[in-house]
Design an enzyme around this catalytic site. Sequence first.
Site, mmCIF file in Angstrom:
data_model
loop_
_atom_site.group_PDB
_atom_site.id
_atom_site.type_symbol
_atom_site.label_atom_id
_atom_site.label_comp_id
_atom_site.label_asym_id
_atom_site.label_seq_id
_atom_site.Cartn_x
_atom_site.Cartn_y
_atom_site.Cartn_z
ATOM 1 N N ASP A 315 0.790 -1.111 0.154
ATOM 2 C CA ASP A 315 0.125 0.160 -0.046
ATOM 3 C C ASP A 315 0.871 1.286 -0.029
ATOM 4 O O ASP A 315 2.045 1.397 0.421
ATOM 5 C CB ASP A 315 -0.615 -0.076 1.254
ATOM 6 C CG ASP A 315 -1.875 1.107 1.168
ATOM 7 O OD1 ASP A 315 -2.508 1.378 0.439
ATOM 8 O OD2 ASP A 315 -1.609 2.082 2.208
ATOM 9 N N GLU A 368 1.114 -0.379 -5.128
ATOM 10 C CA GLU A 368 -0.004 0.535 -5.366
ATOM 11 C C GLU A 368 0.808 1.693 -5.349
ATOM 12 O O GLU A 368 1.058 2.484 -4.373
ATOM 13 C CB GLU A 368 -1.149 0.340 -4.323
ATOM 14 C CG GLU A 368 -2.300 1.249 -4.637
ATOM 15 C CD GLU A 368 -2.512 2.408 -3.623
ATOM 16 O OE1 GLU A 368 -3.133 3.368 -4.013
ATOM 17 O OE2 GLU A 368 -1.667 2.581 -2.461
#
Length: 632
Positions: A315, A368
């Site tokens: 993330d 990401e």
Amino acid sequence: MRNFTEYDMYLFGQGTNYDLFRKLGAHICKDDQGRKGVCFDVWAPHAASVAVIGEFNGWNETSHYMTRLTPQDMGIFELFVPEAKEGQLYKFLIYTGDGRKLYKADPFATTAEMRPGTASRICDVNGYKWTDTDWMKKREENDVHYYEKPVAIYEVHPGSWMRHPGRNDDGFYTYRELADRLTDYVVDMGYTHVELMGIAEYPYDGSWGYQVTGYYAPTSRYGTPQDFMYLVNHLHKAGIGVILDWVPAHFPKDAHGLADFDGQPLFEYADPRKGEHPEWGTKIFDYGKTEVKNFLIGSAINWAETYHIDGLRVDAVASMLYLDYGKKPGQWIPNKFGGNENLEAIEFFKHINTLMRGRYKGFLMIAEESTAWPKITGDVEDNGLAFSYKWNMGWMHDFLDYMKLDPFFRKDNHNKLTFAMSYNEAEKYILVLSHDEVVHLKCSMLNKMPGLGPDKYKNLMVGYAFMMAHSGKKLLFMGQDFAQLREWSEERELDWYLLDEPYHQHVKDWMKELLHNYTKYPAFYEQDINWSGFEWINADDNYRSIYSFVRKSKNGKNNILCVFNFTPMAYPDYRVGTLSTKQHRLILDSETYWDEKRKVKKLYKPEAVACDGKKTSFAYPLAPYGVAEFVY
């Protein structure tokens, strides 16, 4: 006895103690006298002293002081407690140099107390009887042809996928209950992987698991670590890979967590200009500290080894790479060369990605990352970061911008759906429609679509078909495959009742057909990362807002000609150019979902009629918002 040896300390100081999670934390064992108990170890170099407190001693703060091991400057505290037993709660009581007392959860805990409680729980995670040998062997064998395999990911938030109705508690499905229902669903639909949100322990439901306090612990919301192993094992036996969201970018300031762990910044950068996210109100890991890097790498290894996880979706990578991410002038410090790149985070990524992908064959490391940072998936030898894949956020934004438009205006934005192929070879991409796109008043996927009634569903169906045929692996968030009406919320289950309505069932059946065709035909996935697998037939038909291209297999067999009509206009004799004179067999026709009486030929023989710059072509009745795919 001494659990954490001087050699362990040496490796920890080098950042290469890859068995760290087997030493730090709470481990059931026997001491030199043969007594069974629990050995507690914690890293707290700034602490004046440390005690372990818990159910085994009535939370007595003075009965179980820990020993500071030599060399003392490493700051490892250890204590064997024969009274401690599996299942009991505990915390570390940190006495700071300035006289404060801090009650901290174990950073290496294998499980935790159910929130809102914040204690750690003694749990032996060894000895689970795995039966996924075939899957693990196949994953390792596939590593040789890493990018030539189908990847269709179903992103799932376990607490809101499905719930038990009418219960006084949260109604969560346990990991074991999820195993049966979720596995049946993803297998039936045709997904290849499940990506699970919010598995590492976290205190606040509304963070969705992106503010982690337990980097080694599956959240207790849905059961025990063994229950989580059962879920992974069950998915593997059904041929489904398991990816976890993983958050090495930041952590919350909760009093029991990692922030100022031993009274001073330990896991975070000491200078708040490097150690805090002003916008998020969280702490940033100190990637320059070898012990912190070892903590994070150990977490990744733990998920791979203890829980047989197949990949990590990392993330907020951009927030780690840029020192000025989300910060105003004066809130950040340039690197030693005066730039805004976090050189320590770059080194960390190179280390962990090469380690995880080299050590666990077939393991996925997915970024990401939302900027144009170069070579996210490039080789370390070429100054790349060595991720397996990168989320294609550029494609996602262009795709959604286009799909929201009234069809009349799509002709002026035609390039939004062609642009991604111009940079497709820059990285190894996953096309994503994730949870982030259906929250915070962004609307559900269906309600992003223009039009009324059936037109909204038809728009969504042609959009999904384009995504599934385009180069790149795939990810779709739960609920969007049956056209969820409402935005997603972690507080309730998906609106499964919508499947009683024909339109929503149409979308689900359509997505199922797309997914099964995707995995059935190698042309859709074998050559995603270069132009060998893709060729435009007509990328410039902006006036009619029609796109056509061919997906190609490596052996030249069963190539797929794809046609997409993004307007409500019908073309009874739409003619499309072909790359081959072979007979083309219709394998997908969207209008049959709406008009059961529609009769079209299944076989089309190209004629010597020039079209789309090609010498041969054939005509086909292209419906409003029509999708047609032909294999040849």
